[in-house]
Design an enzyme around this catalytic site. Structure first.
Site, PDB file in Angstrom:
ATOM      1  CB  THR A  19      -0.973   0.027   1.199  1.00  0.00           C
ATOM      2  OG1 THR A  19      -0.236  -0.016   2.412  1.00  0.00           O
ATOM      3  CG2 THR A  19      -1.946  -1.133   1.139  1.00  0.00           C
ATOM      4  CG  LEU A  99      18.649  -3.463   4.247  1.00  0.00           C
ATOM      5  CD1 LEU A  99      18.393  -2.078   3.658  1.00  0.00           C
ATOM      6  CD2 LEU A  99      18.959  -4.462   3.132  1.00  0.00           C
ATOM      7  CG  HIS A 115       8.981   2.943  12.821  1.00  0.00           C
ATOM      8  ND1 HIS A 115       9.148   1.581  12.881  1.00  0.00           N
ATOM      9  CD2 HIS A 115       8.522   3.330  14.041  1.00  0.00           C
ATOM     10  CE1 HIS A 115       8.809   1.158  14.088  1.00  0.00           C
ATOM     11  NE2 HIS A 115       8.429   2.190  14.807  1.00  0.00           N
ATOM     12  CD  GLU A 153      25.614   2.569  12.110  1.00  0.00           C
ATOM     13  OE1 GLU A 153      25.289   2.941  10.955  1.00  0.00           O
ATOM     14  OE2 GLU A 153      26.225   3.296  12.912  1.00  0.00           O
ATOM     15  CD  GLU A 183      -7.684   4.949   5.724  1.00  0.00           C
ATOM     16  OE1 GLU A 183      -8.275   4.011   5.191  1.00  0.00           O
ATOM     17  OE2 GLU A 183      -8.218   5.724   6.546  1.00  0.00           O
TER      18      GLU A 183
HETATM   19  C1  GRF Z   1       2.314  -1.566   7.677  1.00  0.00           C
HETATM   20  O1  GRF Z   1       2.583  -2.407   8.762  1.00  0.00           O
HETATM   21  C2  GRF Z   1       2.904  -0.263   7.943  1.00  0.00           C
HETATM   22  O2  GRF Z   1       2.595   0.202   9.198  1.00  0.00           O
HETATM   23  C3  GRF Z   1       4.350  -0.577   7.737  1.00  0.00           C
HETATM   24  O3  GRF Z   1       4.341  -1.369   6.580  1.00  0.00           O
HETATM   25  C4  GRF Z   1       3.091  -2.021   6.511  1.00  0.00           C
HETATM   26  C5  GRF Z   1       2.410  -1.645   5.228  1.00  0.00           C
HETATM   27  O4  GRF Z   1       2.924  -2.422   4.267  1.00  0.00           O
HETATM   28  N1  GRF Z   1       5.177   0.569   7.667  1.00  0.00           N
HETATM   29  P1  GRF Z   1       2.571  -2.207   2.748  1.00  0.00           P
HETATM   30  O5  GRF Z   1       3.118  -0.879   2.319  1.00  0.00           O
HETATM   31  O6  GRF Z   1       1.073  -2.250   2.596  1.00  0.00           O
HETATM   32  O7  GRF Z   1       3.244  -3.377   2.081  1.00  0.00           O
END
Ligand code: GRF
Length: 206
Positions: A19, A99, A115, A153, A183
């Site tokens: 997403t 990484l 994050h 790191e 969202e």
């Molecule tokens: C969700 O856990 C979001 O909080 C975190 O990545 C996840 C969304 O993953 N940062 P995606 O972008 O839908 O693959």
């Protein structure tokens, strides 16, 4: 830093539904003016994010640490793919493979991550996916949000680029809160951060 004048060349690294990748793709031509998405890398075979890349006509590659036989082989393959596409900026968008310090040093200030909390709250080793939201609800905070930061790191320890606050509401579950943070914060911040870096680096070239 830049491979050539013009648009910043961006790779988006994903592991799941994508997403955040979709938010980046949808921001091309509006929020994102000075960057192009040239590559999607998935650490997970079959991730729906790969389908989103295909529909958008973006080249993609799947690099699984397990299938490649470990961290070293994975990072070598990743570096090769990034070099072959002349990538300037690496965007971790729901990317779940850690990484190494060697890798993050090699790409210093060229990797960003989103994050799902207001760093330094609910971040660091072990806080990914729903865990940051579970911890926020357990602590009873009334405001949480998302952070875009450079990757070094230290897990979630790099310089903070952008943050956006999101309210925690009565009756929230980790899933409901995760959706609101995505969202109202993640899908907005990540395209903004890409454009901010692209604009800065293009100015440096002038
Ligand atoms: C969700 O856990 C979001 O909080 C975190 O990545 C996840 C969304 O993953 N940062 P995606 O972008 O839908 O693959």
């Amino acid at each position: 830093m830049l491979n050539r004048p013009g648009k910043l060349r961006v790779a988006v690294l994903v592991s799941g539904g994508g997403t955040n990748l979709q938010a980046i793709l949808d921001a091309r031509g509006t929020v994102i003016q000075n960057a192009e998405i040239v590559l999607v890398v998935s650490s997970q075979p079959g991730a729906f994010a790969l389908e989103r890349a295909r529909l958008a006509g973006i080249p993609s590659v799947t690099l699984s640490k397990k299938e490649l036989g470990g961290q070293g082989a994975f990072e070598a393959a990743l570096a090769k793919a990034l070099e072959e596409s002349s990538v300037d900026l690496i965007v971790l968008a729901g990317f779940l493979t850690i990484l190494s310090a060697d890798f993050t040093r090699r790409y210093e200030r060229r990797i960003i991550n989103i994050h799902p909390s207001l760093i330094p709250a609910f971040c660091g080793k072990g806080y990914y996916g729903l865990q940051a939201h579970e911890a926020a609800l357990a602590r009873g905070v009334k405001v949480t949000g998302a952070t875009v930061h450079y990757v070094n790191e230290i897990p979630d320890g790099g310089e903070i680029l952008l943050q956006k606050a999101v309210p925690v509401l009565p009756g929230d579950t980790p899933q409901i809160l995760q959706r609101r943070v995505m969202e109202q914060a993640e899908w907005i911040l990540l395209p903004q951060a890409i454009q901010q870096i692209a604009a800065e680096r293009l100015n440096e070239k002038c």
